[in-house]
Design an enzyme around this catalytic site. Structure first.
Site, PDB file in Angstrom:
ATOM      1  N   CYS A 193      81.227   3.532  34.397  1.00 19.28           N
ATOM      2  CA  CYS A 193      79.937   2.769  34.180  1.00 19.28           C
ATOM      3  C   CYS A 193      79.210   3.567  32.983  1.00 19.28           C
ATOM      4  O   CYS A 193      79.223   4.654  32.841  1.00 19.28           O
ATOM      5  CB  CYS A 193      79.108   3.170  35.496  1.00 19.28           C
ATOM      6  SG  CYS A 193      79.870   2.381  37.161  1.00 19.28           S
ATOM      7  N   SER A 471      72.459   7.465  42.917  1.00 20.70           N
ATOM      8  CA  SER A 471      73.709   7.006  41.847  1.00 20.70           C
ATOM      9  C   SER A 471      72.850   7.641  40.465  1.00 20.70           C
ATOM     10  O   SER A 471      71.644   7.832  40.327  1.00 20.70           O
ATOM     11  CB  SER A 471      73.820   5.621  41.924  1.00 20.70           C
ATOM     12  OG  SER A 471      74.450   5.326  40.502  1.00 20.70           O
TER      13      SER A 471
END
EC number: 4.2.1.9
Length: 558
Positions: A193, A471
């Site tokens: 990511c 996260s």
């Protein structure tokens, strides 16, 4: 130099061992070469790891070219992005231990002389580092690389864009058609990511500690330089074996302090706190939450990176990457120049040719006297809600202070439902409990709730606290890793709807504003919850895992 692998390759009594090795390609001359494990995290589960097999094959060839004998084996991965918001996310942090255990087991069982670990998704990096520290055989980490940004109407997208779009849809800010367009464009290919989320944060930390090559932590997964860096890593590892450079030679207290400084400077993930505590534990280095706070007070955020900033990790790479960030910190006296790297250089030597100032034609990396934030963004808060400590991420908000009424949820799912049905309002303090290492078990990440809050425009108006994790894609006034957790009787278990809670990152305080006598009364009525799992991986994990304030390790009592 006597090789560790001589235990399985030398002497007449090892004839059966050699016979097995001959069957996998060893010739007579190969038994005197170092045997090097390639811990390959390849998986088609996630874009983070889908390109790793190609890198593993490059490493395999390069090890042979440098007169080593590669032995490839697989490690698992869990896709946080896919499991996020589901029961499956309980296995994410658990996978860190499984990865570490599998690498340690394979390398030690086969008497390997060194290990080259290749990983992509979040837990691959700390898992590999835990194993390297435990084994203390020469090792190097190869990061699979970051994903390039997705594009939609000229805007850079990441996976977090999709999570936030869900909140935008439920609040009427976008249409379902726009949501689907974001979904289709935010992840364009292979790689981890793209913002300064957990994977890129941990790869940066490993580079800062000297166990991966300079610039390797910010390369794009699909670029040719990633292949060249992998080949170079194999060469460096062979030399490290010959020179007997081991992980614990590099993983000193000062190296951890350097890593923390870099994490602060790049605006990295809260998960770095948890993972660095765990790696320090495996390295025999004393490291506490308080030391993160001390470093935060003196190290500014220098990089304007997503999730709260403008740019993605490939932009950081173009601007000079982690070496440029480290050189700025070195010039300011904020990292230790004498720490050594896997290339047997000091940090000062490694950074010798790096400019003292970032390039003037970019604003991804700021000069030291013009930072994004004057202090680090990961604050350690304590108080009657977190006597052992908690971790607040305060980037992307103007005022990191809020006192408001508690809205208490016993799970992430219940909280997300309330957010999406607009039951959360400006000024609320959302509490998600029983999501800690023991209570979850597994300490799930609360990206879905926090992204939904941001998507609804409440990112600076609502605080969220939890004994779970966040996260790396999370931003706003969020406090995680609350310890002691609810499942073991931490005061977060005693909060009731409507209680006044103060989160104050300036005073480093997190507290419920009720009398001590009332807390004692509630504690007398508290009943320890029954374990959610009595067998299997999660049952075993809940039995073994330590507090998040100690890194959520599973071998603390060994």
């Amino acid at each position: 130099m006597k090789l560790r692998s001589s235990a399985i390759t030398q002497g007449v009594q090892r004839s059966p061992n050699r016979a097995m090795l001959r069957a996998v390609g060893f010739e007579d001359d190969d038994f005197n070469k170092p045997i090097i494990g390639i811990a390959n995290g390849y998986s088609t589960i996630t874009p983070c790891n889908i390109g790793l097999n190609d890198l593993a094959k490059q490493a395999e060839k390069a090890i042979k070219d440098w007169d080593g004998m590669p032995q490839m084996f697989g490690t698992i991965t869990v896709s946080d992005g896919i499991s996020m918001g589901t029961e499956g996310m309980k296995y994410s942090l658990v996978s860190r231990e499984v990865i570490a255990d599998s690498i340690e087991t394979a390398c030690n069982a086969q008497s390997m002389d060194g290990v080259l670990a290749i990983g992509g998704c979040d837990k691959n990096m700390p898992g590999a580092m835990l194993a390297m520290a435990r084994m203390n055989i020469p090792g190097i980490f190869v990061y699979g690389g970051t994903i390039k940004p997705g594009k939609l109407n000229g805007e850079d997208l990441t996976v977090v864009s999709a999570f936030e779009a869900v909140g935008q849809l439920t609040s009427g800010k976008i249409t379902k058609e726009k949501l689907i367009e974001v979904e289709k464009h935010c992840i364009p290919g292979a790689g981890s990511c793209g913002g300064m989320f957990t994977a890129n944060t941990m790869s940066a930390a490993i580079e800062a500690m000297g166990l991966s090559l300079p610039h390797s932590s910010t390369m794009a997964a699909e670029d040719q330089e990633k292949i060249k860096s992998t080949q170079k890593s194999a060469e460096v590892l062979i030399k490290a074996i010959k020179e007997n450079i081991r992980p614990l030679d590099l993983l000193t207290k000062q190296a951890f302090e350097n890593a923390i400084s870099v994490v602060m400077a790049v605006g990295g993930s809260t998960n770095a706190v948890l993972h660095l505590l765990a790696i320090a534990h495996s390295s025999g280095v004393e490291l506490s939450l308080d030391e993160f706070e001390k470093i935060r007070q003196r190290v500014p955020v220098l990089c304007d990176l997503k999730p709260s900033g403008k740019y993605v990790t490939v932009d950081l790479h173009k601007a000079g990457g982690i070496p440029q960030v480290m050189k700025i910190l070195l010039e300011a006296g904020l990292i230790n120049e004498n720490c050594r790297t896997i290339e047997n250089k000091t940090i000062k030597e490694m950074l010798l040719d790096v400019p003292a100032e970032p390039p003037s034609d970019q604003d991804v990396i700021r000069p030291f006297d013009s930072p994004v934030y004057k202090k680090g963004h990961l604050a350690i808060l304590k108080g009657n809600l977190a006597t052992e400590g908690s971790v607040a991420k305060i980037s992307g908000i103007k005022e990191p202070i809020l006192t408001g009424p508690a809205k208490v949820f016993e799970s992430e799912e219940d909280c997300l439902k309330a957010i999406l049905t607009e039951q959360i309002h400006s000024g609320d303090v959302v509490v998600i409990r029983n999501e800690g290492p023991v209570g979850g078990p597994g300490m799930r990440e609360m990206l879905a709730p926090t992204s939904a809050i941001v998507g609804q425009g409440l990112g600076e108006k609502v605080a969220l606290i939890t004994d779970g994790r966040f996260s790396g894609g999370t931003y706003g006034l969020v406090v995680g890793h609350v310890a002691p957790e609810a499942a073991v009787g931490g005061n977060i278990a005693l909060i009731q709807d409507g209680d006044s809670i103060t989160v104050d990152a300036i005073q480093k305080l997190i507290q419920v504003n009720i009398e001590e006598a009332e807390l004692k009364r509630r504690r007398s009525l508290w009943v320890k919850p029954k374990p959610k799992y009595n067998s299997g991986v999660l049952g075993k994990y809940a039995t073994l895992v330590s507090s998040s304030s100690k890194g959520a390790v599973t071998d603390q009592n060994c």
